[in-house]
Design an enzyme around this catalytic site. Structure first.
Site, short mmCIF file in Angstrom:
data_model
loop_
_atom_site.label_atom_id
_atom_site.label_comp_id
_atom_site.label_asym_id
_atom_site.label_seq_id
_atom_site.Cartn_x
_atom_site.Cartn_y
_atom_site.Cartn_z
NE ARG A 1 -4.20 1.70 0.74
CZ ARG A 1 -5.20 1.89 -0.10
NH1 ARG A 1 -5.16 1.39 -1.32
NH2 ARG A 1 -6.26 2.58 0.25
CB THR B 1 -8.97 -0.84 -8.22
OG1 THR B 1 -8.93 0.35 -7.45
CG2 THR B 1 -8.26 -1.92 -7.48
CB THR C 1 -5.66 0.50 -6.74
OG1 THR C 1 -6.52 1.59 -7.03
CG2 THR C 1 -4.95 0.76 -5.43
CD GLU D 1 -9.14 6.13 -4.88
OE1 GLU D 1 -9.96 5.25 -4.55
OE2 GLU D 1 -9.48 7.21 -5.37
CG ASP E 1 -8.60 5.09 -0.83
OD1 ASP E 1 -9.49 5.71 -1.43
OD2 ASP E 1 -8.13 4.01 -1.24
CB SER F 1 -7.35 -0.39 1.00
OG SER F 1 -7.77 -0.98 -0.19
CB SER F 2 -12.73 -0.95 -0.07
OG SER F 2 -13.18 0.13 0.68
N GLY G 1 -13.54 -1.44 -7.68
CA GLY G 1 -14.88 -0.87 -7.41
C GLY G 1 -14.96 0.03 -6.21
N GLY G 2 -13.82 0.62 -5.74
CA GLY G 2 -13.89 1.50 -4.57
C GLY G 2 -14.45 0.72 -3.39
N1 GLY Z 1 -8.43 2.93 -3.70
C1 GLY Z 1 -9.25 1.80 -3.63
C2 GLY Z 1 -9.05 1.04 -2.38
O1 GLY Z 1 -7.93 0.91 -1.95
O2 GLY Z 1 -9.98 0.56 -1.80
#
Ligand code: GLY
Length: 591
Positions: free
Chosen positions: A126, A413, A431, A433, A453, A477-478, A498-499
């Protein structure tokens, strides 16, 4: 020509099986006019996707968002490489042909099943906040949160990239082939040129104003002022040079001329002045973290823990649903009520407790404790939407007093699933983002906007927010790269872009396979219904939209919209079965 989800010849009346519902999401014409030169095996893989069938293989498989990337990975596997080798080749190619979603300027999470030891582990690549970052980074002079795109575009949002270091770490740990062999296909294609896909061209056309704010970015995506069109040949010699640099070790990316170019590009861009330093880059490290696993109907669902909220939220939703019967399938409003409110409960906890656990204590064990989830699950017992959803009080071993966060993630992503001939499994979500990230391009790649994020607000009523910006911290993150285990062996690799909707897409696909008996192509094609914060999003142009009246009647605010996931799944059993999201241009391919 691709088009957004179109419908459906399925007659949608009354009870329709999960299989029929999955068949109803029409695929983009995968690769029309762009990927035809890849060879007969790839034509077969594309045809399978169009027909809604999984791709079958015996030895190894790759599923990813672009057929060129899949081929780069498949060639590595065919040459005797491991899933780690294939991952490096796929990521190097994605950075060229799908530059809007991931690349050397971004970050990624890997969940890895090691066939030799039987263990699942994770690597955290990350991005990190610069040491000069403060909790008020995304606030105006009065302390009010900036609007999303004011925060995204420019230098303010750029975190230190993690993907190059992750590629090196994955290869050093589990790779077999020379690193340079794995970047070679992307280097060759960057020099010879790749054919711009309809998806990339469409996204450029939608973003010309923002892309046009930076000279290098505008020159690349809109040469001579004209946006790249589908079918154009695009060369990227600067990217080839950066990959060659990476062949000499990630340190060459994080120090010296390349690091200086990144720092100059960020600090020289609007809103970036003085935020990123050479030190920020030189101290970047990939972190190995234990996988976070949660039980579900006799399986162990393993994924990425903090700083991702993915595994905790997916595990919580499944844990909340464990005591409920979901067999009526995805088009049953009662099932969707359960799934939607379980997600809302998980998102309430996520907003309160999830952040980078190197900076704040995150009660992962308490949040996934079966007794805690069983208590929370009693809230789902009624017939209508929960009127109020609040974070719960999990067990923890440290004082926790956090305010709820204020952050927004928009979909971009890419997800890659790989199984190699030795049985190793890689599930990687990667990603930059937002689509095209910060829009700042340097040395042939786009820089991320991952710092958006973080929560834009730093505190509420004097109480700090766990996911506030802090120096060196990784934004929550998701991303939910997942490996599902049964009896100690992997049975499914899955993930999606997909965020923050990633969590819903991945959960739905896992339920599709485990509860609804779908194959992986059908699971990738389930018409989406996603709830995070109360409002129910139904996928427009699909049978999911027909849930509108029933869900409204239960008390939900309901809307329809495009829900462009990018699920890539591999099921592992007697052989391998691959599925690729019909909403995107990717495929699964194996031998
Ligand atoms: N930027 C998308 C995530 O990390 O969830």
């Amino acid at each position: 020509m691709w088009k957004a989800i179109s419908i459906l010849t399925v007659l949608w009346a009354g009870a329709v099986s999960a299989q029929q519902a999955a068949d109803a999401v029409a695929p983009e014409a995968a690769g029309a006019g762009v990927f035809e030169d890849l060879g007969p095996g790839y034509a077969g893989a594309m045809a399978a996707k169009v027909q809604g069938k999984p791709v079958m293989a015996q030895n190894w498989m790759v599923a990813a968002a672009n057929p060129h990337a899949v081929k780069a990975g498949a060639d590595a596997l065919a040459a005797g490489g491991t899933a780690a080798d294939a991952l490096v080749a796929v990521q190097a190619m994605l950075g060229l042909v799908e530059p809007q979603s991931s690349g050397l300027g971004g970050g990624a999470f890997l969940v890895w099943y090691d066939a030799a030891t039987g263990e699942v582990t994770t690597l955290d690549g990350r991005e990190t906040a610069p040491l000069a970052a403060t909790p008020r980074r995304f606030q105006d002079a009065e302390g009010k949160p900036l609007s999303f795109f004011d925060a995204v575009v420019g230098g303010r949002s750029v975190g230190v990239p993690g993907t190059p270091a992750l590629m090196e770490a994955v290869h050093a740990r589990w790779g077999k082939l020379p690193f340079a062999d794995l970047t070679a296909p992307a280097i060759a294609m960057a020099e010879e040129g790749f054919t711009v896909s309809p998806r990339l061209a469409g996204l450029i056309a939608e973003d010309t104003e923002r892309l046009g704010r930076f000279e290098a970015t505008a020159d690349y995506f809109m040469p001579g002022g004209t946006p790249l069109a589908a079918g154009d040949l695009r060369k990227n010699p600067a990217y080839a040079e950066t990959l060659r640099l990476l062949n000499g070790g990630a340190a060459k990316f994080y120090t010296g001329d390349n690091a200086e170019a990144i720092v100059d590009a960020v600090n020289g861009a609007m809103d970036g002045a003085g935020m990123l330093s050479a030190t920020d880059l030189s101290i970047y490290r990939v972190k190995e973290r234990p996988a976070v696993c949660a039980p579900y109907r006799g399986h162990e669902v393993c994924g990425m823990g903090p700083p991702s909220s993915g595994a905790v939220a997916v595990g919580q939703i499944l844990g909340l649903l464990e005591g409920y019967d979901l067999s009526a399938g995805p088009m049953d409003a009662g099932v969707r009520r359960l799934m939607g409110d379980a997600a809302r409960l998980a998102f309430a906890d996520r907003g309160r407790y999830l952040a980078d656990s190197d900076y704040v204590p995150v009660p992962v064990t308490g949040l996934l404790d079966p007794d805690y989830l069983a208590r929370r699950a009693t809230l789902l017992a009624g017939d209508s939407a929960l009127t109020e959803v609040a974070p719960g009080e999990p067990e923890f071993d440290h004082a926790l007093l956090w305010a709820d966060d204020v952050s927004l993630e928009l979909p971009s992503t890419s997800h890659v699933s790989i199984v190699d001939a030795a049985g190793n499994v890689a599930s990687l979500t990667t990603t930059i983002e937002n689509g095209f990230g910060s829009r700042i391009m340097v040395n042939g790649f786009l820089l991320n906007n991952e710092l958006t994020d973080f929560s834009f607000s730093s505190h509420a009523d004097g109480v700090p927010i766990a996911n506030r910006v802090e120096p060196g911290k990784r934004p929550r993150s998701s991303m939910s790269p997942t490996i599902v285990m049964k009896d100690g062996a992997p049975v499914l690799a899955v993930g999606s872009p997909g965020g923050s909707r990633i969590i819903g897409y991945v959960t739905e696909a896992i339920i599709g396979v485990i509860d609804w008996g779908l194959d992986v192509q059908q699971a990738a094609s389930i018409p989406h219904a996603v709830n995070r914060f109360g409002a129910y999003d139904l996928e427009e142009g699909t049978p999911a939209a027909d849930l509108m009246d029933a869900l409204s009647g239960m008390g939900y605010e309901v809307g329809t919209r495009a829900l462009t996931s990018g699920l890539h799944l591999i099921a592992i059993g007697d052989g391998l079965q691959g599925g690729a999201d019909p909403r995107r241009e990717g495929i699964a391919y194996g031998e």
